[in-house]
Write a protein that holds these residues in place. Structure first.
Motif, PDB file in Angstrom:
ATOM      1  N   LEU A  47       0.747  -1.336  -0.092  1.00 36.78           N
ATOM      2  CA  LEU A  47      -0.058  -0.065   0.088  1.00 36.78           C
ATOM      3  C   LEU A  47       0.917   1.281  -0.079  1.00 36.78           C
ATOM      4  CD1 LEU A  47      -2.805   1.181   0.040  1.00 36.78           C
ATOM      5  CD2 LEU A  47      -2.685   0.953   2.458  1.00 36.78           C
ATOM      6  N   ALA A  48       1.969   1.174   0.905  1.00 28.93           N
ATOM      7  CA  ALA A  48       2.713   2.404   0.969  1.00 28.93           C
ATOM      8  C   ALA A  48       3.479   2.489  -0.654  1.00 28.93           C
ATOM      9  CB  ALA A  48       3.597   2.332   1.975  1.00 28.93           C
ATOM     10  N   GLU A  49       4.004   1.442  -0.990  1.00 28.97           N
ATOM     11  CA  GLU A  49       4.585   1.526  -2.357  1.00 28.97           C
ATOM     12  C   GLU A  49       3.684   2.069  -3.440  1.00 28.97           C
ATOM     13  OE1 GLU A  49       5.904  -2.209  -3.086  1.00 28.97           O
ATOM     14  OE2 GLU A  49       8.043  -1.919  -2.167  1.00 28.97           O
ATOM     15  N   GLY A  50       2.405   1.772  -3.330  1.00 26.70           N
ATOM     16  CA  GLY A  50       1.316   2.147  -4.366  1.00 26.70           C
ATOM     17  C   GLY A  50       1.023   3.377  -4.223  1.00 26.70           C
ATOM     18  N   VAL A  51       1.069   4.219  -3.092  1.00 29.27           N
ATOM     19  CA  VAL A  51       0.907   5.633  -2.995  1.00 29.27           C
ATOM     20  C   VAL A  51       2.036   6.418  -3.353  1.00 29.27           C
ATOM     21  CG1 VAL A  51       0.592   7.372  -1.126  1.00 29.27           C
ATOM     22  CG2 VAL A  51      -0.584   5.389  -0.808  1.00 29.27           C
ATOM     23  N   TYR A  73      -5.424   7.794   1.575  1.00 29.13           N
ATOM     24  CA  TYR A  73      -6.276   6.734   0.797  1.00 29.13           C
ATOM     25  C   TYR A  73      -6.542   5.726   1.621  1.00 29.13           C
ATOM     26  CZ  TYR A  73      -3.709   9.438  -3.028  1.00 29.13           C
ATOM     27  OH  TYR A  73      -3.106  10.374  -3.766  1.00 29.13           O
ATOM     28  N   THR A  74      -7.800   5.190   1.258  1.00 32.30           N
ATOM     29  CA  THR A  74      -8.175   4.007   2.164  1.00 32.30           C
ATOM     30  C   THR A  74      -8.623   2.894   1.099  1.00 32.30           C
ATOM     31  OG1 THR A  74      -9.164   5.563   3.388  1.00 32.30           O
ATOM     32  CG2 THR A  74     -10.242   3.270   3.739  1.00 32.30           C
ATOM     33  N   PHE A  75      -8.546   1.695   1.703  1.00 31.70           N
ATOM     34  CA  PHE A  75      -8.898   0.484   0.859  1.00 31.70           C
ATOM     35  C   PHE A  75      -9.406  -0.535   1.852  1.00 31.70           C
ATOM     36  CE2 PHE A  75      -5.150  -1.303   2.787  1.00 31.70           C
ATOM     37  CZ  PHE A  75      -5.277  -2.582   2.584  1.00 31.70           C
ATOM     38  N   SER A  76     -10.155  -1.549   1.447  1.00 30.79           N
ATOM     39  CA  SER A  76     -10.707  -2.632   2.354  1.00 30.79           C
ATOM     40  C   SER A  76     -10.877  -3.789   1.623  1.00 30.79           C
ATOM     41  CB  SER A  76     -11.819  -2.093   3.117  1.00 30.79           C
ATOM     42  OG  SER A  76     -12.999  -1.808   2.253  1.00 30.79           O
ATOM     43  N   PHE A  80      -8.963  -7.616   5.775  1.00 32.70           N
ATOM     44  CA  PHE A  80      -8.175  -6.362   6.010  1.00 32.70           C
ATOM     45  C   PHE A  80      -8.802  -5.103   5.657  1.00 32.70           C
ATOM     46  CE2 PHE A  80      -5.058  -9.792   4.549  1.00 32.70           C
ATOM     47  CZ  PHE A  80      -4.257  -9.710   5.559  1.00 32.70           C
ATOM     48  N   TRP A  81      -8.311  -4.096   6.415  1.00 34.15           N
ATOM     49  CA  TRP A  81      -8.566  -2.794   6.090  1.00 34.15           C
ATOM     50  C   TRP A  81      -7.353  -1.877   6.426  1.00 34.15           C
ATOM     51  CZ3 TRP A  81      -8.336   1.791   9.500  1.00 34.15           C
ATOM     52  CH2 TRP A  81      -9.112   2.641   8.808  1.00 34.15           C
ATOM     53  N   GLY A  82      -7.487  -1.267   5.514  1.00 30.02           N
ATOM     54  CA  GLY A  82      -5.983   0.026   5.631  1.00 30.02           C
ATOM     55  C   GLY A  82      -6.350   1.274   5.168  1.00 30.02           C
ATOM     56  N   THR A  83      -5.339   2.153   5.424  1.00 31.32           N
ATOM     57  CA  THR A  83      -5.259   3.499   5.094  1.00 31.32           C
ATOM     58  C   THR A  83      -3.772   3.865   4.883  1.00 31.32           C
ATOM     59  OG1 THR A  83      -4.888   4.290   7.523  1.00 31.32           O
ATOM     60  CG2 THR A  83      -7.134   4.350   6.605  1.00 31.32           C
ATOM     61  N   ALA A  84      -3.685   4.826   3.806  1.00 34.39           N
ATOM     62  CA  ALA A  84      -2.188   5.053   3.546  1.00 34.39           C
ATOM     63  C   ALA A  84      -2.339   6.586   3.646  1.00 34.39           C
ATOM     64  CB  ALA A  84      -1.883   4.660   2.031  1.00 34.39           C
ATOM     65  N   LYS A  85      -1.175   7.178   4.062  1.00 33.78           N
ATOM     66  CA  LYS A  85      -1.099   8.863   4.147  1.00 33.78           C
ATOM     67  C   LYS A  85       0.146   8.978   3.408  1.00 33.78           C
ATOM     68  CE  LYS A  85      -0.564  12.610   7.216  1.00 33.78           C
ATOM     69  NZ  LYS A  85      -1.217  13.356   7.855  1.00 33.78           N
ATOM     70  N   PHE A  97      12.409  16.923  -4.787  1.00 30.18           N
ATOM     71  CA  PHE A  97      11.019  16.284  -4.069  1.00 30.18           C
ATOM     72  C   PHE A  97      11.545  15.340  -2.898  1.00 30.18           C
ATOM     73  CE2 PHE A  97      12.257  13.393  -7.702  1.00 30.18           C
ATOM     74  CZ  PHE A  97      12.088  12.080  -7.195  1.00 30.18           C
ATOM     75  N   VAL A  98      10.424  15.052  -2.093  1.00 24.63           N
ATOM     76  CA  VAL A  98      10.430  14.019  -1.079  1.00 24.63           C
ATOM     77  C   VAL A  98       9.091  13.833  -0.899  1.00 24.63           C
ATOM     78  CG1 VAL A  98      10.889  14.012   1.677  1.00 24.63           C
ATOM     79  CG2 VAL A  98      12.197  15.600   0.251  1.00 24.63           C
ATOM     80  N   ILE A  99       9.171  12.352  -0.927  1.00 21.31           N
ATOM     81  CA  ILE A  99       7.724  11.726  -0.726  1.00 21.31           C
ATOM     82  C   ILE A  99       7.819  10.986   0.540  1.00 21.31           C
ATOM     83  CG2 ILE A  99       6.287   9.916  -1.746  1.00 21.31           C
ATOM     84  CD1 ILE A  99       7.618  10.764  -4.397  1.00 21.31           C
ATOM     85  N   SER A 100       6.998  10.740   1.367  1.00 20.04           N
ATOM     86  CA  SER A 100       6.720  10.239   2.545  1.00 20.04           C
ATOM     87  C   SER A 100       5.565   9.353   2.488  1.00 20.04           C
ATOM     88  CB  SER A 100       6.793  10.944   3.774  1.00 20.04           C
ATOM     89  OG  SER A 100       8.375  11.601   3.905  1.00 20.04           O
ATOM     90  N   ALA A 101       5.622   8.227   2.621  1.00 18.36           N
ATOM     91  CA  ALA A 101       4.127   7.384   2.233  1.00 18.36           C
ATOM     92  C   ALA A 101       4.158   6.547   3.588  1.00 18.36           C
ATOM     93  CB  ALA A 101       4.208   6.718   0.823  1.00 18.36           C
TER      94      ALA A 101
END
Length: 143
Positions: A47-51, A73-76, A80-85, A97-101
């Motif tokens: 999920l972190a890689e996808g974001v 971003y939210t998926f379920s 499983f249930w998850g969120t990505a910020k 650029f700086v990306i923090s997922a």
């Protein structure tokens, strides 16, 4: 053997068998929990890689990529249930650029809830005058 001795022997055999079987079941449950933890951690990393991939694509194709992003971003799906910020910083003057997922996945197993968190930090430079822009990734860390 007398009837009482046979009954005691049979009860003793059943007691020993039930102890062995409960030990095997307990060992299986530990293995299932371990596998569930590995799956949860992998789901959080995916999920972190996808974001992060969304951020990389927008850096490659958009003139002003900062305007594109949602922060969460939210998926379920079953089990499983998850969120990505996504915390994203693009400095247009330096083209850096700086990306923090960060992703968090909650897994429910045997009525208990387990939470797994993984994070990616990506730093780099964007070059080019029009899309598709070229990206040079200088740092990629997983936590």
């Amino acid at each position: 053997m007398r009837k009482g001795q046979i009954l005691v022997a049979v009860l003793l055999v059943f007691a020993i068998l039930s102890l062995v079987i409960s030990g095997v079941i307990s060992m299986w449950e530990g293995n299932i929990k371990s596998i569930s933890a590995q799956i949860g951690e992998k789901q959080a990393l995916y999920l972190a890689e996808g974001v992060a991939e969304i951020a990389i694509y927008s850096l490659t194709w958009l003139v002003n990529p900062s305007a594109y992003f949602a922060n969460t971003y939210t998926f379920s799906f079953t089990g499983f249930w998850g969120t990505a910020k996504l915390e994203y910083n693009y400095n247009s003057t330096e083209n850096s650029f700086v990306i923090s997922a960060t992703a968090q996945v909650e897994s429910v197993y045997t009525g208990e809830s387990y939470i797994y968190t993984r994070a990616l930090n990506i730093e780099g430079v964007r070059t080019g005058t029009s899309a598709p822009y070229s990206l040079t990734i200088n740092k990629w860390t997983e936590e």
